[in-house]
Design a protein around this motif. Structure first.
Motif, PDB file in Angstrom:
ATOM      1  N   VAL A   8     -39.589 -13.175 -99.581  1.00  0.00           N
ATOM      2  CA  VAL A   8     -38.344 -13.801-100.021  1.00  0.00           C
ATOM      3  C   VAL A   8     -38.760 -15.089-100.718  1.00  0.00           C
ATOM      4  N   LYS A   9     -38.398 -15.209-101.986  1.00  0.00           N
ATOM      5  CA  LYS A   9     -38.815 -16.350-102.804  1.00  0.00           C
ATOM      6  C   LYS A   9     -37.995 -17.599-102.421  1.00  0.00           C
ATOM      7  N   PRO A  10     -38.399 -18.771-102.922  1.00  0.00           N
ATOM      8  CA  PRO A  10     -37.699 -20.011-102.535  1.00  0.00           C
ATOM      9  C   PRO A  10     -36.180 -19.964-102.708  1.00  0.00           C
ATOM     10  N   HIS A  48     -52.038 -15.245-106.575  1.00  0.00           N
ATOM     11  CA  HIS A  48     -51.038 -14.177-106.389  1.00  0.00           C
ATOM     12  C   HIS A  48     -50.533 -13.659-107.733  1.00  0.00           C
ATOM     13  N   TYR A  49     -50.228 -14.567-108.654  1.00  0.00           N
ATOM     14  CA  TYR A  49     -49.679 -14.173-109.953  1.00  0.00           C
ATOM     15  C   TYR A  49     -50.735 -14.139-111.061  1.00  0.00           C
ATOM     16  N   ALA A  50     -52.008 -13.966-110.705  1.00  0.00           N
ATOM     17  CA  ALA A  50     -53.121 -13.984-111.669  1.00  0.00           C
ATOM     18  C   ALA A  50     -52.900 -13.032-112.847  1.00  0.00           C
ATOM     19  N   GLU A  51     -52.257 -11.890-112.592  1.00  0.00           N
ATOM     20  CA  GLU A  51     -52.037 -10.913-113.676  1.00  0.00           C
ATOM     21  C   GLU A  51     -51.160 -11.481-114.798  1.00  0.00           C
ATOM     22  N   HIS A  52     -50.407 -12.548-114.493  1.00  0.00           N
ATOM     23  CA  HIS A  52     -49.509 -13.126-115.498  1.00  0.00           C
ATOM     24  C   HIS A  52     -50.037 -14.428-116.103  1.00  0.00           C
ATOM     25  N   LYS A  53     -51.319 -14.714-115.849  1.00  0.00           N
ATOM     26  CA  LYS A  53     -51.924 -16.001-116.231  1.00  0.00           C
ATOM     27  C   LYS A  53     -51.706 -16.384-117.690  1.00  0.00           C
ATOM     28  N   PRO A  56     -46.272 -16.737-121.153  1.00  0.00           N
ATOM     29  CA  PRO A  56     -45.650 -18.054-121.376  1.00  0.00           C
ATOM     30  C   PRO A  56     -44.907 -18.600-120.157  1.00  0.00           C
ATOM     31  N   PHE A  57     -44.458 -17.707-119.274  1.00  0.00           N
ATOM     32  CA  PHE A  57     -43.679 -18.165-118.121  1.00  0.00           C
ATOM     33  C   PHE A  57     -44.536 -18.499-116.899  1.00  0.00           C
ATOM     34  N   PHE A  58     -45.874 -18.364-117.030  1.00  0.00           N
ATOM     35  CA  PHE A  58     -46.758 -18.537-115.859  1.00  0.00           C
ATOM     36  C   PHE A  58     -46.595 -19.897-115.180  1.00  0.00           C
ATOM     37  N   ALA A  84     -39.409   0.135-101.454  1.00  0.00           N
ATOM     38  CA  ALA A  84     -39.031  -1.284-101.419  1.00  0.00           C
ATOM     39  C   ALA A  84     -38.718  -1.774-102.834  1.00  0.00           C
ATOM     40  N   ARG A  85     -39.499  -1.342-103.824  1.00  0.00           N
ATOM     41  CA  ARG A  85     -39.235  -1.746-105.217  1.00  0.00           C
ATOM     42  C   ARG A  85     -37.854  -1.246-105.662  1.00  0.00           C
ATOM     43  N   LYS A  86     -37.503  -0.022-105.251  1.00  0.00           N
ATOM     44  CA  LYS A  86     -36.171   0.512-105.595  1.00  0.00           C
ATOM     45  C   LYS A  86     -35.082  -0.316-104.929  1.00  0.00           C
ATOM     46  N   SER A  90     -34.295  -3.947-110.497  1.00  0.00           N
ATOM     47  CA  SER A  90     -35.051  -4.376-111.677  1.00  0.00           C
ATOM     48  C   SER A  90     -35.417  -5.857-111.596  1.00  0.00           C
ATOM     49  N   THR A  91     -36.534  -6.214-112.261  1.00  0.00           N
ATOM     50  CA  THR A  91     -37.041  -7.586-112.253  1.00  0.00           C
ATOM     51  C   THR A  91     -35.954  -8.579-112.674  1.00  0.00           C
ATOM     52  N   ASN A  92     -35.232  -8.228-113.739  1.00  0.00           N
ATOM     53  CA  ASN A  92     -34.153  -9.098-114.210  1.00  0.00           C
ATOM     54  C   ASN A  92     -32.858  -8.737-113.461  1.00  0.00           C
ATOM     55  N   GLN A 108     -30.401 -14.679-112.507  1.00  0.00           N
ATOM     56  CA  GLN A 108     -31.423 -15.034-113.496  1.00  0.00           C
ATOM     57  C   GLN A 108     -32.788 -14.437-113.190  1.00  0.00           C
ATOM     58  N   MET A 109     -33.511 -14.131-114.259  1.00  0.00           N
ATOM     59  CA  MET A 109     -34.872 -13.616-114.181  1.00  0.00           C
ATOM     60  C   MET A 109     -35.799 -14.537-113.381  1.00  0.00           C
ATOM     61  N   SER A 110     -35.642 -15.851-113.588  1.00  0.00           N
ATOM     62  CA  SER A 110     -36.559 -16.807-112.964  1.00  0.00           C
ATOM     63  C   SER A 110     -36.233 -17.052-111.489  1.00  0.00           C
ATOM     64  N   GLN A 111     -35.077 -16.576-111.034  1.00  0.00           N
ATOM     65  CA  GLN A 111     -34.708 -16.727-109.618  1.00  0.00           C
ATOM     66  C   GLN A 111     -34.214 -15.371-109.150  1.00  0.00           C
ATOM     67  N   ASN A 112     -35.206 -14.475-108.917  1.00  0.00           N
ATOM     68  CA  ASN A 112     -34.825 -13.101-108.588  1.00  0.00           C
ATOM     69  C   ASN A 112     -35.076 -12.743-107.132  1.00  0.00           C
ATOM     70  N   ILE A 113     -35.094 -13.768-106.269  1.00  0.00           N
ATOM     71  CA  ILE A 113     -34.931 -13.635-104.813  1.00  0.00           C
ATOM     72  C   ILE A 113     -36.082 -13.046-104.019  1.00  0.00           C
ATOM     73  N   ILE A 114     -36.701 -11.993-104.548  1.00  0.00           N
ATOM     74  CA  ILE A 114     -37.701 -11.290-103.733  1.00  0.00           C
ATOM     75  C   ILE A 114     -38.865 -10.795-104.586  1.00  0.00           C
ATOM     76  N   HIS A 115     -40.036 -10.793-103.983  1.00  0.00           N
ATOM     77  CA  HIS A 115     -41.223 -10.178-104.583  1.00  0.00           C
ATOM     78  C   HIS A 115     -41.615  -8.968-103.760  1.00  0.00           C
ATOM     79  N   GLY A 116     -42.105  -7.928-104.435  1.00  0.00           N
ATOM     80  CA  GLY A 116     -42.669  -6.775-103.734  1.00  0.00           C
ATOM     81  C   GLY A 116     -43.868  -6.242-104.470  1.00  0.00           C
ATOM     82  N   SER A 117     -44.896  -5.834-103.741  1.00  0.00           N
ATOM     83  CA  SER A 117     -46.101  -5.270-104.360  1.00  0.00           C
ATOM     84  C   SER A 117     -45.726  -4.052-105.202  1.00  0.00           C
TER      85      SER A 117
HETATM   86  P1  RTP Z   1     -42.456  -9.767-108.645  1.00  0.00           P
HETATM   87  O1  RTP Z   1     -43.903  -9.647-109.057  1.00  0.00           O
HETATM   88  O2  RTP Z   1     -42.015 -11.194-108.458  1.00  0.00           O
HETATM   89  O3  RTP Z   1     -42.131  -8.888-107.487  1.00  0.00           O
HETATM   90  O4  RTP Z   1     -41.538  -9.227-109.806  1.00  0.00           O
HETATM   91  P2  RTP Z   1     -41.773  -7.953-110.689  1.00  0.00           P
HETATM   92  O5  RTP Z   1     -43.000  -7.203-110.267  1.00  0.00           O
HETATM   93  O6  RTP Z   1     -40.481  -7.220-110.714  1.00  0.00           O
HETATM   94  O7  RTP Z   1     -42.006  -8.622-112.102  1.00  0.00           O
HETATM   95  P3  RTP Z   1     -43.368  -9.132-112.787  1.00  0.00           P
HETATM   96  O8  RTP Z   1     -43.463  -8.496-114.117  1.00  0.00           O
HETATM   97  O9  RTP Z   1     -44.528  -8.977-111.845  1.00  0.00           O
HETATM   98  O10 RTP Z   1     -43.082 -10.671-113.004  1.00  0.00           O
HETATM   99  C1  RTP Z   1     -43.298 -11.605-111.973  1.00  0.00           C
HETATM  100  C2  RTP Z   1     -42.170 -12.610-111.950  1.00  0.00           C
HETATM  101  O11 RTP Z   1     -42.256 -13.437-113.096  1.00  0.00           O
HETATM  102  C3  RTP Z   1     -40.961 -13.771-113.545  1.00  0.00           C
HETATM  103  N1  RTP Z   1     -40.828 -13.344-114.930  1.00  0.00           N
HETATM  104  N2  RTP Z   1     -40.284 -14.081-115.845  1.00  0.00           N
HETATM  105  N3  RTP Z   1     -39.311 -15.073-118.305  1.00  0.00           N
HETATM  106  C4  RTP Z   1     -39.822 -13.872-118.261  1.00  0.00           C
HETATM  107  O12 RTP Z   1     -39.885 -13.172-119.229  1.00  0.00           O
HETATM  108  C5  RTP Z   1     -40.341 -13.386-116.979  1.00  0.00           C
HETATM  109  N4  RTP Z   1     -40.930 -12.221-116.773  1.00  0.00           N
HETATM  110  C6  RTP Z   1     -41.241 -12.208-115.447  1.00  0.00           C
HETATM  111  C7  RTP Z   1     -39.956 -13.064-112.672  1.00  0.00           C
HETATM  112  O13 RTP Z   1     -39.462 -13.978-111.716  1.00  0.00           O
HETATM  113  C8  RTP Z   1     -40.784 -11.981-111.996  1.00  0.00           C
HETATM  114  O14 RTP Z   1     -40.296 -11.683-110.706  1.00  0.00           O
END
Ligand code: RTP
Ligand code: MG
Length: 147
Positions: A8-10, A48-53, A56-58, A84-86, A90-92, A108-117
């Motif tokens: 559960v995100k902040p 944790h979020y290394a894949e998104h390094k 632009p939103f990192f 759990a993902r279902k 969706s991310t957004n 909002q995309m930036s406050q989407n409540i929960i993370h799941g592997s």
């Molecule tokens: P999460 O990792 O948080 O469970 O979310 P996810 O798999 O559904 O989405 P992911 O692609 O892994 O993105 C990680 C988190 O980054 C934020 N995000 N912002 N502004 C944007 O375009 C954008 N894209 C992703 C989201 O908060 C997303 O949960």
């Protein structure tokens, strides 16, 4: 048995959604095997979020996840990673179906409540990143016979 890392995100903690979210996974029939309220430091967030390094939103993502406590969990059950993902939707949240966590509670995309592997590999990696061996338990539940 399959395990996944959920968090559960902040925003979810601040909005008092921890109980509601735990309840959904309990009622579905999954087993809670680890949980803790914790602060995420910058190093853990970046790992944790290394894949998104390079995205632009990192920077904002790391800023957000370190801004206030999260509720980290390990859940166990058949197909729990994909299911759990279902249940998260969706991310957004704007695209997430009603009935999903993000669809019901997010805007909002930036406050989407929960993370799941998102895969068995990321589940293993993320569980090991957030939980020590003795923090994720193995135990029997009588109710499992009825699910
Ligand atoms: P999460 O990792 O948080 O469970 O979310 P996810 O798999 O559904 O989405 P992911 O692609 O892994 O993105 C990680 C988190 O980054 C934020 N995000 N912002 N502004 C944007 O375009 C954008 N894209 C992703 C989201 O908060 C997303 O949960
Ligand atoms: Mg992801």
């Amino acid at each position: 048995m399959e395990r996944t890392f959920l968090m559960v995100k902040p925003d979810g903690v601040q909005r008092n959604l921890v109980g509601e979210i735990v309840s959904r996974f309990e009622k579905k029939g999954f087993k809670l095997v680890g949980a803790k309220l914790m602060s995420v430091d910058r190093a853990l967030a970046e790992n944790h979020y290394a894949e998104h390094k390079e995205r632009p939103f990192f920077g904002d993502l790391v800023e957000f996840i370190t801004s206030s406590p999260v509720f980290a969990m390990v859940w166990e059950g058949e197909g729990v990673i994909a299911t759990a993902r279902k249940m998260m939707g969706s991310t957004n949240p704007a695209d997430a179906a009603p009935g999903t966590i993000r669809g019901d509670y997010g805007v909002q995309m930036s406050q989407n409540i929960i993370h799941g592997s998102d895969s068995p590999e990321s589940a293993k990696r993320e569980i090991n990143l957030f939980f020590s061996q003795d923090e994720a338990l193995t135990y029997e539940k009588a109710v499992e016979r009825w699910v």
